[in-house]
Write a protein that holds these residues in place. Sequence first.
Motif, short mmCIF file in Angstrom:
data_model
loop_
_atom_site.label_atom_id
_atom_site.label_comp_id
_atom_site.label_asym_id
_atom_site.label_seq_id
_atom_site.Cartn_x
_atom_site.Cartn_y
_atom_site.Cartn_z
N ALA A 37 0.59 -1.18 -0.55
CA ALA A 37 -0.15 -0.01 0.10
C ALA A 37 1.04 1.47 0.25
CB ALA A 37 -0.83 0.07 1.13
N VAL A 38 2.51 0.87 -0.26
CA VAL A 38 2.92 2.25 -0.16
C VAL A 38 4.28 2.30 -1.35
CG1 VAL A 38 5.10 3.33 1.18
CG2 VAL A 38 2.83 2.48 2.90
N ALA A 39 4.49 3.86 -1.94
CA ALA A 39 4.74 3.92 -2.67
C ALA A 39 6.34 4.72 -2.45
CB ALA A 39 4.45 4.47 -4.17
N VAL A 40 7.25 4.79 -2.44
CA VAL A 40 8.30 5.69 -1.87
C VAL A 40 8.95 6.37 -2.85
CG1 VAL A 40 9.37 3.52 -1.90
CG2 VAL A 40 9.72 5.49 0.21
N SER A 62 -9.80 3.58 3.96
CA SER A 62 -10.22 4.68 5.37
C SER A 62 -8.56 5.67 5.50
CB SER A 62 -10.79 3.98 7.42
OG SER A 62 -9.61 4.21 7.45
N GLY A 63 -9.27 6.91 5.91
CA GLY A 63 -8.44 7.81 5.61
C GLY A 63 -7.68 8.26 7.24
N PRO A 64 -7.82 7.43 8.42
CA PRO A 64 -7.44 7.00 9.84
C PRO A 64 -6.67 5.86 9.13
CG PRO A 64 -9.96 7.08 10.01
CD PRO A 64 -9.23 7.13 9.05
N LYS A 65 -6.63 4.57 7.69
CA LYS A 65 -5.43 4.15 8.69
C LYS A 65 -5.02 4.34 7.78
CE LYS A 65 -8.79 0.46 8.30
NZ LYS A 65 -9.37 -0.94 7.68
N VAL A 66 -4.95 5.28 6.51
CA VAL A 66 -4.28 6.46 5.94
C VAL A 66 -2.98 6.76 6.95
CG1 VAL A 66 -3.41 7.74 3.93
CG2 VAL A 66 -4.51 6.18 3.31
N GLU A 67 -3.54 7.49 7.84
CA GLU A 67 -2.43 8.37 9.06
C GLU A 67 -2.06 7.72 9.59
OE1 GLU A 67 -2.17 11.84 10.13
OE2 GLU A 67 -3.85 12.33 7.88
N ALA A 68 -2.60 6.78 10.05
CA ALA A 68 -1.59 5.33 10.95
C ALA A 68 -0.48 4.78 10.25
CB ALA A 68 -2.55 4.37 11.15
N LEU A 69 -0.80 4.35 8.71
CA LEU A 69 0.11 3.95 7.87
C LEU A 69 1.15 5.42 7.39
CD1 LEU A 69 1.86 1.66 6.47
CD2 LEU A 69 -0.17 2.70 4.54
N LEU A 70 1.32 6.83 7.96
CA LEU A 70 1.79 7.60 7.30
C LEU A 70 2.59 7.57 8.85
CD1 LEU A 70 0.26 10.17 4.78
CD2 LEU A 70 1.72 8.56 4.18
N ALA A 71 2.38 7.70 9.57
CA ALA A 71 3.44 7.68 11.22
C ALA A 71 3.81 7.34 11.74
CB ALA A 71 1.80 8.32 12.45
N GLU A 72 3.42 6.01 11.29
CA GLU A 72 4.34 4.28 11.50
C GLU A 72 5.61 4.68 10.52
OE1 GLU A 72 4.49 -0.04 10.55
OE2 GLU A 72 2.79 1.07 10.46
N ILE A 73 4.94 5.56 9.11
CA ILE A 73 6.33 5.23 8.60
C ILE A 73 7.70 6.26 9.23
CG2 ILE A 73 7.55 6.48 6.09
CD1 ILE A 73 4.35 4.81 4.99
N GLU A 74 6.93 7.75 9.60
CA GLU A 74 7.58 8.81 9.16
C GLU A 74 7.92 8.03 10.69
OE1 GLU A 74 7.10 13.52 11.40
OE2 GLU A 74 5.08 12.04 10.20
N LYS A 76 9.80 5.37 12.13
CA LYS A 76 10.30 5.29 11.21
C LYS A 76 11.67 5.48 10.67
CE LYS A 76 8.31 0.46 11.20
NZ LYS A 76 7.13 -1.05 10.06
N VAL A 77 11.37 5.85 10.07
CA VAL A 77 12.53 7.03 9.42
C VAL A 77 13.05 7.60 10.56
CG1 VAL A 77 13.20 9.13 7.71
CG2 VAL A 77 11.46 7.29 7.16
N GLN A 78 12.30 8.26 11.54
CA GLN A 78 12.95 9.07 12.29
C GLN A 78 13.67 8.06 13.10
OE1 GLN A 78 10.40 11.43 14.67
NE2 GLN A 78 10.13 13.02 13.21
N ARG A 79 13.84 6.64 13.60
CA ARG A 79 14.41 6.14 14.43
C ARG A 79 15.12 5.80 13.61
NH1 ARG A 79 11.54 1.59 16.07
NH2 ARG A 79 9.96 2.15 15.16
N GLY A 80 14.77 5.28 12.23
CA GLY A 80 16.23 4.41 11.89
C GLY A 80 17.49 4.85 10.70
N VAL A 81 17.06 6.06 10.82
CA VAL A 81 18.31 6.32 9.85
C VAL A 81 18.80 7.79 10.80
CG1 VAL A 81 18.05 8.91 7.76
CG2 VAL A 81 16.32 7.56 7.96
N ASP A 82 20.78 7.35 9.64
CA ASP A 82 21.33 7.98 10.53
C ASP A 82 21.68 9.20 10.53
OD1 ASP A 82 23.79 8.75 11.77
OD2 ASP A 82 25.03 8.05 10.41
N GLY A 83 20.34 10.24 10.18
CA GLY A 83 20.33 12.00 10.48
C GLY A 83 18.85 12.53 10.56
N ARG A 84 18.87 13.56 10.44
CA ARG A 84 17.53 14.32 11.03
C ARG A 84 16.94 14.91 10.37
NH1 ARG A 84 19.33 19.95 13.15
NH2 ARG A 84 17.02 21.05 12.87
#
Length: 93
Positions: A37-40, A62-74, A76-84
């Motif tokens: 369900a994700v393109a990057v 649904s909108g809430p499912k999209v929001e939850a998926l985007l929040a999860e991505i954000e 994981k990126v904040q925790r998994g990337v060597d950057g800010r």
Amino acid sequence: MHIGILTLSISLPGCRSLKEKRQRMGGLHERFGRHPAVAVCESGELDRLEASEWTFVAVATSGPKVEALLAEIEDKVQRGVDGRVLAATRELL
């Protein structure tokens, strides 16, 4: 169907080469591109070593499912990337 777009601007201080930039980004394309369900894509700052911009498009029933998926991505990126993460923008279509 509901569609959401998440764009992240990431600072990579001290990055000195394209190879280092790819390593520090931690394989975002491979990790999130596997989700059906994700393109990057790397959408900006292609020529700058100390910055990167990535866009994620999520689709759900649904909108809430999209929001939850985007929040999860954000998260994981904040925790998994060597950057800010400097900026995160979301848009629901």
